[in-house]
Design an enzyme around this catalytic site. Sequence first.
Site, short mmCIF file in Angstrom:
data_model
loop_
_atom_site.label_atom_id
_atom_site.label_comp_id
_atom_site.label_asym_id
_atom_site.label_seq_id
_atom_site.Cartn_x
_atom_site.Cartn_y
_atom_site.Cartn_z
N TYR A 1 3.00 15.57 5.00
CA TYR A 1 1.63 15.12 4.76
C TYR A 1 1.51 13.62 4.54
O TYR A 1 0.41 13.11 4.40
CB TYR A 1 1.01 15.86 3.57
CG TYR A 1 1.81 15.82 2.29
CD1 TYR A 1 1.80 14.71 1.46
CD2 TYR A 1 2.56 16.92 1.90
CE1 TYR A 1 2.53 14.67 0.29
CE2 TYR A 1 3.30 16.91 0.73
CZ TYR A 1 3.28 15.78 -0.08
OH TYR A 1 4.00 15.76 -1.24
N LYS A 2 2.62 12.90 4.52
CA LYS A 2 2.57 11.46 4.36
C LYS A 2 2.45 10.80 5.74
O LYS A 2 1.44 10.94 6.40
CB LYS A 2 3.80 10.97 3.58
CG LYS A 2 3.91 11.56 2.17
CD LYS A 2 5.08 10.99 1.43
CE LYS A 2 5.35 11.72 0.12
NZ LYS A 2 4.23 11.63 -0.84
N PHE B 1 11.69 10.86 -6.62
CA PHE B 1 10.37 11.34 -7.00
C PHE B 1 10.56 12.41 -8.08
O PHE B 1 11.47 13.23 -8.00
CB PHE B 1 9.63 11.91 -5.79
CG PHE B 1 8.20 12.23 -6.09
CD1 PHE B 1 7.26 11.22 -6.18
CD2 PHE B 1 7.80 13.54 -6.30
CE1 PHE B 1 5.93 11.50 -6.48
CE2 PHE B 1 6.47 13.83 -6.60
CZ PHE B 1 5.54 12.81 -6.69
N ARG C 1 0.92 0.15 -5.12
CA ARG C 1 1.64 0.54 -3.90
C ARG C 1 0.74 0.41 -2.68
O ARG C 1 -0.41 0.84 -2.69
CB ARG C 1 2.11 2.00 -3.98
CG ARG C 1 3.33 2.25 -4.77
CD ARG C 1 3.94 3.61 -4.46
NE ARG C 1 2.97 4.65 -4.09
CZ ARG C 1 3.32 5.85 -3.64
NH1 ARG C 1 4.59 6.17 -3.49
NH2 ARG C 1 2.41 6.75 -3.33
N ASP D 1 16.46 13.26 0.45
CA ASP D 1 15.01 13.41 0.45
C ASP D 1 14.45 12.31 1.35
O ASP D 1 14.60 11.12 1.05
CB ASP D 1 14.47 13.28 -0.97
CG ASP D 1 12.95 13.41 -1.06
OD1 ASP D 1 12.26 13.11 -0.07
OD2 ASP D 1 12.45 13.77 -2.15
#
Length: 397
Positions: free
Chosen positions: A212-213, A124, A356, A189
Site C-alpha cells: 500500500y505504500k 517499524f 517525513r 522488511d
Amino acid sequence: MDRDQCLALDAEDPLRHLKDEFVLPDDVIYLVGNSLGALPRRTAERVRQTVEDEWGAQLVGGWNHAGWFEQPFTAGDRLAPLIGAGPGQVVAGNTTSIAVFQAVAAALRLRPDRRVIVSDTRNFPTDHYMVQGLAGLLGDYELRELSEEHFGEAAVVLLSEVDYRTGARQDVSSVTAKAHAAGALIVWDVCHSVGAMEVDVSAGDFAVGCTYKYLNAGPGAPAFLYVNPRHQATAENVLTGWYGHAAPFEFETGYRPAEGIRRFGVSTPHVVSFAALEAALDVWERVPMDRVRAKSMALTSLFVDLVGDRLELASPADPAARGSQVSLRHPDGYPVMRALIDRGVHGDFRAPDILRFGFAPLYIGYADVHDAATTLLEVLDKELWREEKYAARLAVT
C-alpha cells in the site's frame, strides 16, 4: 535550481507519462507515497469488475472461474520480480505483522540450537512488537538489539532495508553475507523500499513487505512473504491455517503442509483488496526500476538542496544511502506539518520531531519538489505553524 529549470527536467523525464496513471487532486503535492500510495486510475474499474461482474454475476463460482482461490500465489508471482525473486517464491495476503511472525517463527525452527533473536529497534514498531510477542510466547528466547557481534549467537536477524523514520538504507547484500557467515538466518522488511528502488532479497532467507505504500495497492492492501527456495521443503508455517494445507478441500482433521510456497498461505484471500493490488501491478509491470531509482535519488537530492540548512537533515546526506524519502528535524515538527498540509503539501510526522517526505517517482515531478520546498520555507519563515489549531494532534500523524 529555479522552477523553470525544474519544469525543463520534468519535460525530459522518461517516467513523466506515468503520472497520468494516478488520481491526484490538482491542488495537492502528495509526498506521502511512503505511507499510502496514490490511487491508480485503473483501480476503480478493476474493483468494479470484481464486485459486479465476478461476485455479482458468478457468486460463489468466482472462486473457480475468476481465479480468486489462486490470488495469493498469482499475485505473489507478479510481485516477485520487484524484490529480485522468482516464481513460486512469494505469497501475498494477510498483513505485514502476520508475515513477520511467520518468517521469524519459521527461521527459529530452522535454527533450533540457538536462542537469540536480533531485531533493530529502529525497525517499524510492528516488526519489533511481533518479535517481542513471539519471544514471550516461546519463553526461552532472548531478544537483542542490532549488533554484528550478536550475529554469532543469533538464530535470526530481522532488519528493514530502509529505516521508516530517517530513510537510511541498509546494504542488503553485505549484511546478509555477514549474518550467514555467523550462522544466522535473516529476514528483510522491504516495506519502505519496494516500488522505490531495485530490491534483491534473493540471497536472504525470508522477506516481508506491504503493497500500500509505493506500490499503490490501497489502504489495507495485502502484504507479501518471500521464502527462499532452499528453505521451502523444511521451513514450517506456525500459523497452520487451512489455506496452507496440502489438500484444503479434503477437510482433514489433521494439518498437512502444502508443498513449496503454498504452505505459507494462512487464510482465505481478501478478494476485493486483491483486485486493487492486481490493478496496481498492471502499472508496475511496465516500469523500469533502474529509472525509478535514478529519479528517486534526483528528487530527494533536489529537495535537500532547496531546503538547505534551514532544518536539520535526519536522512543520510548521500542519496545512495537513503530510500526515496527525506526526513527533517524540527522541535515543533507536528504543527509545522499540519500547516504545510493546509497549504497543499502533504507529508507526515513521526515522533518525536521528524517531518517525513516521501517521493514516489511515478507521480512526483521536479516542479512538485520545488513548490514543496518553497512552501515549507514559507511556513517556517513566516512561522505559520504557530496558529493554535495546528497544535491539536489528530489520531493519525
